[in-house]
Design a protein around this motif. Sequence first.
Motif, PDB file in Angstrom:
ATOM      1  N   ALA A 114       0.736  -1.239  -0.063  1.00  0.00           N
ATOM      2  CA  ALA A 114      -0.126  -0.083   0.038  1.00  0.00           C
ATOM      3  C   ALA A 114       0.910   1.176  -0.172  1.00  0.00           C
ATOM      4  O   ALA A 114       0.607   2.326  -0.678  1.00  0.00           O
ATOM      5  N   LEU A 115       1.829   1.150   0.713  1.00  0.00           N
ATOM      6  CA  LEU A 115       2.948   2.376   0.889  1.00  0.00           C
ATOM      7  C   LEU A 115       3.546   2.523  -0.602  1.00  0.00           C
ATOM      8  O   LEU A 115       3.800   3.769  -1.026  1.00  0.00           O
ATOM      9  N   ILE A 116       3.845   1.599  -1.184  1.00  0.00           N
ATOM     10  CA  ILE A 116       4.507   1.706  -2.650  1.00  0.00           C
ATOM     11  C   ILE A 116       3.569   2.413  -3.663  1.00  0.00           C
ATOM     12  O   ILE A 116       3.789   3.335  -4.181  1.00  0.00           O
ATOM     13  N   VAL A 117       2.059   1.962  -3.549  1.00  0.00           N
ATOM     14  CA  VAL A 117       1.146   2.870  -4.319  1.00  0.00           C
ATOM     15  C   VAL A 117       1.020   4.372  -3.986  1.00  0.00           C
ATOM     16  O   VAL A 117       0.932   5.083  -4.875  1.00  0.00           O
ATOM     17  N   PHE A 118       0.789   4.396  -2.572  1.00  0.00           N
ATOM     18  CA  PHE A 118       0.612   5.721  -2.041  1.00  0.00           C
ATOM     19  C   PHE A 118       1.706   6.713  -2.670  1.00  0.00           C
ATOM     20  O   PHE A 118       1.674   7.791  -2.933  1.00  0.00           O
ATOM     21  N   ILE A 119       2.982   6.287  -2.268  1.00  0.00           N
ATOM     22  CA  ILE A 119       4.156   7.031  -2.624  1.00  0.00           C
ATOM     23  C   ILE A 119       4.204   7.265  -4.087  1.00  0.00           C
ATOM     24  O   ILE A 119       4.518   8.512  -4.576  1.00  0.00           O
ATOM     25  N   TYR A 120       4.018   6.267  -4.926  1.00  0.00           N
ATOM     26  CA  TYR A 120       4.115   6.283  -6.156  1.00  0.00           C
ATOM     27  C   TYR A 120       3.074   7.099  -6.995  1.00  0.00           C
ATOM     28  O   TYR A 120       3.410   8.096  -7.686  1.00  0.00           O
ATOM     29  N   TYR A 121       1.889   7.379  -6.544  1.00  0.00           N
ATOM     30  CA  TYR A 121       0.798   7.947  -7.308  1.00  0.00           C
ATOM     31  C   TYR A 121       1.040   9.207  -6.787  1.00  0.00           C
ATOM     32  O   TYR A 121       0.835  10.429  -7.637  1.00  0.00           O
ATOM     33  N   TYR A 214      -4.895   1.845 -10.358  1.00  0.00           N
ATOM     34  CA  TYR A 214      -5.221   2.543 -11.612  1.00  0.00           C
ATOM     35  C   TYR A 214      -6.198   3.716 -11.254  1.00  0.00           C
ATOM     36  O   TYR A 214      -5.763   4.679 -11.640  1.00  0.00           O
ATOM     37  N   VAL A 215      -7.062   3.724 -10.273  1.00  0.00           N
ATOM     38  CA  VAL A 215      -7.962   4.866  -9.889  1.00  0.00           C
ATOM     39  C   VAL A 215      -7.113   5.720  -9.096  1.00  0.00           C
ATOM     40  O   VAL A 215      -7.285   7.232  -9.377  1.00  0.00           O
ATOM     41  N   TYR A 216      -6.358   5.688  -8.365  1.00  0.00           N
ATOM     42  CA  TYR A 216      -5.495   6.420  -7.596  1.00  0.00           C
ATOM     43  C   TYR A 216      -4.445   7.269  -8.501  1.00  0.00           C
ATOM     44  O   TYR A 216      -4.288   8.352  -8.654  1.00  0.00           O
ATOM     45  N   ILE A 217      -3.876   6.465  -9.424  1.00  0.00           N
ATOM     46  CA  ILE A 217      -2.764   6.992 -10.398  1.00  0.00           C
ATOM     47  C   ILE A 217      -3.705   7.935 -11.347  1.00  0.00           C
ATOM     48  O   ILE A 217      -2.994   9.032 -11.651  1.00  0.00           O
TER      49      ILE A 217
END
Length: 228
Positions: A114-121, A214-217
């Motif tokens: 989840a942190l990977i997604v959060f930081i990346y987007y 995908y939605v967050y990005i």
Amino acid sequence: MEGRLFTFLGTIGGHGQEWIILSHFVLVIGIIFLISRMATRRLQLVPTGSQNVMETFVGGIIAMGADTMGEKNARTYMPLIGSLALVIFVSNMIGVIPGFEAPTSNINFTLSLALIVFIYYNYLGIKKNGFVTYFKHFMGPMPILAPLMFPIEIISHISRIISLSFRLFGSIRGDDMFLMVLLMLVPWILPLPGFFLLTAFGFLQAFIFSILTYVYIAGSIMMEEEHH
């Protein structure tokens, strides 16, 4: 109870939680590399076998994101989301096999994803729109609402970490407990419908994690379209 659960890898390095999760994660990566090697060893114009499976998977990931951010953007971010989907799906599946434990049944593992997604987007949003413009978007459509909207938006984004990690962890952990109880109550042949059900749940959780990524990005890089 976790220390008393039998796993095949636990007989090698003990049943400590750190070793169990790390060893099973290494196993997941090994399985993914093996599948990828089989799929790309002899590439053909008309795919068959494992190549066909992997091309179907990649096509499904792109189609999933095309509705959210367009096919071009979906292809751009497919490597990350496809990798996350593979890791989550394979992790979920090995947890269905008695004697193995899903890495996704550990909150530290799902929190890391989840942190990977959060930081990346958020990184993508700042890179594409600029620091000021990106966070200005958090203040709402009217300046007068900024003191109210900004804290709400910050809390909303941070809650995505909790949502992504706990949804995946809770589902897979619950599946593991269900499988353990099932195997304790009935012989191995009878729980077959339960195994199919857990397999479907594992696939569903990988799909949900991927589509939310995908939605967050899309929300971070397509702010102008969102205004219109």
